[in-house]
Design a protein around this motif. Structure first.
Motif, short mmCIF file in Angstrom:
data_model
loop_
_atom_site.label_atom_id
_atom_site.label_comp_id
_atom_site.label_asym_id
_atom_site.label_seq_id
_atom_site.Cartn_x
_atom_site.Cartn_y
_atom_site.Cartn_z
N GLY A 5 3.24 0.63 -7.86
CA GLY A 5 2.19 0.08 -6.24
C GLY A 5 1.76 -1.28 -6.12
N LEU A 6 0.39 -0.45 -7.03
CA LEU A 6 -0.88 -1.13 -7.71
C LEU A 6 -1.13 -2.62 -8.00
N VAL A 7 0.81 -3.36 -9.49
CA VAL A 7 0.63 -4.88 -9.42
C VAL A 7 1.37 -5.47 -7.69
N LEU A 8 1.54 -4.88 -6.70
CA LEU A 8 2.44 -5.14 -5.71
C LEU A 8 0.81 -5.49 -4.69
N VAL A 9 0.03 -4.74 -4.77
CA VAL A 9 -1.06 -4.72 -3.87
C VAL A 9 -1.70 -5.81 -4.04
N GLY A 10 -1.63 -6.08 -5.49
CA GLY A 10 -2.52 -7.01 -6.20
C GLY A 10 -1.74 -8.65 -5.87
N TYR A 11 -0.97 -8.18 -5.59
CA TYR A 11 -0.11 -9.58 -5.73
C TYR A 11 -0.11 -10.44 -4.27
N ALA B 175 0.90 -1.18 0.26
CA ALA B 175 -0.35 -0.26 -0.20
C ALA B 175 0.69 1.43 -0.22
N LEU B 176 1.99 0.93 0.56
CA LEU B 176 2.93 2.09 0.86
C LEU B 176 3.75 2.62 -0.50
#
Length: 511
Positions: free
Chosen positions: A269-275, A260-261
């Motif tokens: 960062g949205l890719v990391l959130v989805g992951y 989220a950060l």
């Protein structure tokens, strides 16, 4: 000793690599400064007047900068090969990266004017003007507007609210003065690179830590653009391996918090959130409750970041800002170019601009589909950690390639994950992409036909890539190689201590 043998020994010398890279880095810092900015931009003098452009001969200094970029890119490839073949260890790779980075510490923002936009956007926030609605043009001619690239003077900020808060804080404590502002962000960038290198060393396979650290810390993308150019993308790239490590440890709250950060800093960062959410949902244990908890942490961090600045969601509407630049070396532009050539030879009746608009949409949709598949595969419960890192890192690189515009520093989004988790083949493509992207940000005279220097630029790009593919395509297996000179202790060699360097020669590995 023959001349060819002497050249080969010099080429494979760790000390020659360290010194040659430092000379190339210094040359770039000086030559880019003397080459000056694009027309219409007035830069500050910098500390001790070190940021002043030359009064005459700027195209010549641009050529010197181009030669320095070419040299640093190729020397970086040699450093990687030395690390891959275990001739140098992690400490030597770190030492080399530090020496290469030193010339950037007091230099002006290298090969980009974004840092000056950062100053203006941070000051807009401090004086109560919404940076998501207007650009630095509201300040009028003067020290805040003059260094900003003309194309960005009237555009809103496309960065997340956490980035904007950081810029506002930096502008506040430095009085929106360019030199201390740039130096402060450069210190933060260096800290992020160090943290990323530590995470990479922890994630990398035994025996490949030196190569992985060299890819991250000594990469010209990092030296020239993340540290030299002072780009906030370094923060996303540093948080990515932290997300992966947290997911592998099943520290879901930390994974959700870090992802989220990253999203609050910049869109990738949205890719990391989805992951994180997919990985948590695919865990059988407390699937719904655990996913809801991870989602709650993500939402809380995102909402808190948005509440920290006025109009905290305004950046979503400004995400098309980078796409206002027409860059012809992007994937959408290449697809549009091929289609335009075909249609022109057949039916005709369509402009390149129309095809580019369609191509951007198609590439965005295709990229979204590929990214979704990659993070879905990476989130499988039994996927090994490094395999997941390759998939998620590849998703971040796909996002960069499918975007309407690409800059060298976009590679940093997935650089740490791929450096730590990819194998030799993945490293080859990562190195080639790093070298190619080094030539996407150059002094102005090198990119325009009327200066007559664009053919030279294209020639050196081809030469650099050809040498890169030739060198990294070497299938030499260090495990079966004969005794080779190396620097530093042998990884996994127990208590065996290395002999000191003598006369520029490194100690030999004992069989």
């Amino acid at each position: 000793m023959s001349l060819t043998s002497a050249a080969g020994r010099l080429r494979d010398s760790p000390r020659a690599t360290l010194v040659g890279g430092a000379a190339a880095s210094t040359t770039i810092a000086v030559a880019v400064t003397l080459a000056g900015p694009i027309p219409g931009v007035i830069l500050p003098d910098g500390p001790l007047g070190l940021w002043r452009a030359a009064d005459h001969g700027r195209p010549a200094w641009s050529v010197v900068a181009l030669l320095g970029i070419t040299a640093l890119s190729l020397i970086f490839v040699r450093l990687y090969l030395l690390a891959r073949d275990q001739i140098v260890d992690v400490r030597w790779a770190v030492r080399t990266a530090v020496v290469w980075t030193l010339p950037m510490l007091l230099a002006q923002p290298i090969l980009s004017l974004d840092a000056y936009s950062y100053v203006a956007q941070g000051q807009l926030l401090n004086v109560g003007i919404d940076p998501y609605l207007t650009g630095p043009i509201v300040f009028g001619a003067g020290p805040l507007l003059d260094p900003v690239a003309p194309i960005w003077r009237m555009t809103p900020a496309p960065y997340g609210p956490l980035s904007l808060s950081l810029l506002g804080w930096s502008a506040d404590i430095t009085g929106a003065s360019h030199v201390p502002f740039v130096l402060l962000l450069r210190v933060l960038s260096i800290a992020a690179v160090v943290a990323g290198a530590v995470a990479v060393a922890r994630l990398a396979r035994p025996g490949s830590q030196a190569a992985a650290v060299a890819l991250v810390a000594a990469n010209p993308i990092v030296v020239l653009h993340l540290v030299g150019g002072v780009h906030l993308d370094v923060l996303v790239g540093t948080l990515a391996p932290v997300v992966l490590l947290a997911v592998r440890k099943r520290w879901w709250w930390l994974a959700a918090l870090t992802a989220a950060l990253a999203f609050a800093i910049k869109l990738p960062g949205l890719v990391l959130v989805g992951y994180v959410l997919l990985a948590r949902f695919r865990q059988r244990e407390a699937r719904w409750a655990g996913t809801a908890a991870a989602l709650a942490v993500t939402a809380a961090v995102t909402l808190a970041a948005a509440a920290a600045v006025p109009d905290g969601w305004g950046w979503i509407a400004a995400l098309d800002t980078p796409g206002k630049v027409e860059i012809l070396y992007t994937v959408p532009a290449a697809v549009a170019g091929v289609a335009y050539g075909f249609i022109t030879l057949t039916t005709g009746g369509v402009t390149f601009r129309e095809l580019l608009d369609w191509s951007r949409v198609v590439c965005a949709l295709a990229g979204a589909a590929v990214i979704g598949w990659l993070i879905f595969r990476g989130g499988e419960p039994h996927t090994p950690a490094r395999r997941a890192g390759v998939l998620v890192g590849s998703a971040l690189v796909v996002l960069a390639l499918a975007a309407p515009v690409i800059h060298a520093w976009y590679l940093s989004w997935g650089l740490a994950l791929l450096a730590a988790c990819a194998g030799i083949v993945g490293h080859r493509w990562l190195i080639a992409l790093s070298v190619a992207l080094c030539f996407t940000a150059l002094p102005d005279p090198l990119t325009r036909w009327h200066h007559g220097l664009l053919p030279l630029t294209l020639l050196l790009v081809v030469v650099a890539l050809a040498l890169t593919f030739w060198w990294v395509g070497d299938q030499r297996d260090p495990a079966r190689a004969p005794s080779r000179s190396r620097v530093g202790p042998v990884e996994g060699a127990g208590d065996a201590a290395p002999a000191p360097l003598r006369g520029g020669e490194a100690c030999r590995v004992r069989s």
